[in-house]
Design a protein around this motif. Structure first.
Motif, PDB file in Angstrom:
ATOM      1  N   GLN A  68       0.803  -1.225   0.000  1.00  0.00           N
ATOM      2  CA  GLN A  68       0.000   0.000   0.000  1.00  0.00           C
ATOM      3  C   GLN A  68       0.839   1.279   0.000  1.00  0.00           C
ATOM      4  N   THR A  70       4.032   4.003   1.511  1.00  0.00           N
ATOM      5  CA  THR A  70       4.212   4.961   2.603  1.00  0.00           C
ATOM      6  C   THR A  70       4.160   6.343   1.980  1.00  0.00           C
ATOM      7  N   PHE A  71       3.457   7.261   2.621  1.00  0.00           N
ATOM      8  CA  PHE A  71       3.233   8.591   2.058  1.00  0.00           C
ATOM      9  C   PHE A  71       3.702   9.671   3.018  1.00  0.00           C
ATOM     10  N   ASN A  73       2.926  13.633   3.377  1.00  0.00           N
ATOM     11  CA  ASN A  73       2.062  14.704   2.873  1.00  0.00           C
ATOM     12  C   ASN A  73       1.407  14.321   1.545  1.00  0.00           C
ATOM     13  N   SER A  74       0.845  13.129   1.473  1.00  0.00           N
ATOM     14  CA  SER A  74       0.103  12.605   0.312  1.00  0.00           C
ATOM     15  C   SER A  74       0.974  12.254  -0.893  1.00  0.00           C
ATOM     16  N   VAL A  75       2.293  12.321  -0.776  1.00  0.00           N
ATOM     17  CA  VAL A  75       3.194  11.944  -1.864  1.00  0.00           C
ATOM     18  C   VAL A  75       3.810  10.589  -1.509  1.00  0.00           C
ATOM     19  N   ARG A  76       3.640   9.621  -2.399  1.00  0.00           N
ATOM     20  CA  ARG A  76       4.144   8.273  -2.132  1.00  0.00           C
ATOM     21  C   ARG A  76       5.670   8.245  -2.148  1.00  0.00           C
ATOM     22  N   ARG A  92       2.143   8.751   6.467  1.00  0.00           N
ATOM     23  CA  ARG A  92       1.002   7.817   6.396  1.00  0.00           C
ATOM     24  C   ARG A  92       1.431   6.607   5.601  1.00  0.00           C
TER      25      ARG A  92
END
Length: 92
Positions: A68, A70-71, A73-76, A92
């Motif tokens: 899934q 790791t992000f 600030n919404s960037v993978r 995240r």
């Protein structure tokens, strides 16, 4: 130097306190009971990622190729590559 990780998910084993990153150079994150930070969620791999801090206090995250991702600030994050984590970033 005071450097910490503050979980914001209630499912985190450390949800009620901060994780002091200055006590160890590397903290593993995953569903495994052997992880330093255990996250009981279906999108988290057993060995998901690690958060590291160097001698100068700079923090980094490395994703271990989790399904899934790791992000920051919404960037993978690119799998198996150290990515700099700066103050206030959402991991995240």
């Amino acid at each position: 130097m005071n450097v910490s990780l503050e979980p914001v998910l209630s499912s985190a084993r450390f949800s009620s306190c901060r994780v002091d990153l200055s006590t160890s150079g590397v903290f593993t994150v995953g569903r495994s009971v052997g992880a330093d930070v255990t996250l009981k969620h279906s999108v988290v791999s057993r060995k998901h990622a690690a958060v590291c801090m160097n001698r100068l206090g700079a923090c980094f995250v490395i994703d271990f190729g989790s399904a899934q991702g790791t992000f920051l600030n919404s960037v993978r994050c690119v799998p198996n590559v150290l990515t700099r984590v700066r103050r206030g970033m959402m991991l995240r």
